[in-house]
Scaffold this motif. Structure first.
Motif, PDB file in Angstrom:
ATOM      1  N   THR A  74       0.737  -1.336   0.009  1.00  0.00           N
ATOM      2  CA  THR A  74      -0.085   0.014   0.270  1.00  0.00           C
ATOM      3  C   THR A  74       0.913   1.456   0.158  1.00  0.00           C
ATOM      4  N   ASP A  75       1.935   0.794   0.564  1.00  0.00           N
ATOM      5  CA  ASP A  75       3.150   2.269   0.205  1.00  0.00           C
ATOM      6  C   ASP A  75       4.659   1.436   0.336  1.00  0.00           C
ATOM      7  N   HIS A 118       4.618  -3.547   8.390  1.00  0.00           N
ATOM      8  CA  HIS A 118       5.492  -2.369   7.970  1.00  0.00           C
ATOM      9  C   HIS A 118       6.971  -2.769   8.129  1.00  0.00           C
TER      10      HIS A 118
END
Length: 155
Positions: A74-75, A118
């Protein structure tokens, strides 16, 4: 055993145990309320390892078909795994009726799921490999190679 006595000690590495305990308690409550069963979700458990080449994720997705799993970034640093699994029975079969059956308890996970990971270091999104086999999702996320210093020549 009480909830307080089963909490992990002050060791920061045991925080995962606390979250697992809370997940298990949530799952337990969900199985007791028929109203919650129709909108149920679950949180698959993952192991994440890091080595010098990258990050290696292994998650439990029993009964989930490959077509029902989505893995995407997503990033630049966040990988998301989501999807869903359905029960093999119809809800009408659960209702007690003459000759019918009903669940006494239900412990298997089903519904939708969503996990985010993350990564603290830059990763190479182009070379990520993912495989779902026998209910285990394996995702290998290589770290980005560090570029050397590049001298810029003035014109």
């Amino acid at each position: 055993m009480s909830l307080i006595s089963s909490l992990p000690s002050g060791n920061p590495e045991n925080v995962t145990s606390l979250f697992r305990l809370l997940d298990d308690y949530h799952d337990h409550l969900s199985t007791k309320s028929p109203a919650l069963l129709s909108a149920r979700s679950f949180t698959p458990r993952f192991d994440v390892r890091e080595d010098k080449e990258g990050y290696h994720l292994e998650g439990e997705l029993p009964g989930v078909a490959q077509k029902d799993v989505n893995v995407e970034f997503t990033d630049a640093h966040t990988l998301v795994v989501n999807g869903s699994t359905q029960r093999e029975h119809k809800e009408e079969e659960d209702k007690t009726a003459e000759g019918g059956s009903r669940f006494v308890t239900t412990e298997r996970s089903f519904g939708s799921f969503h996990r985010s990971f993350h990564f603290p270091a830059p990763v190479n999104q182009e070379n990520v490999k993912a495989k779902l086999k026998e209910g285990v999702l394996k995702v290998d996320v290589p770290k980005a190679t560090k570029g050397g210093n590049k001298k810029i020549t003035l014109e």
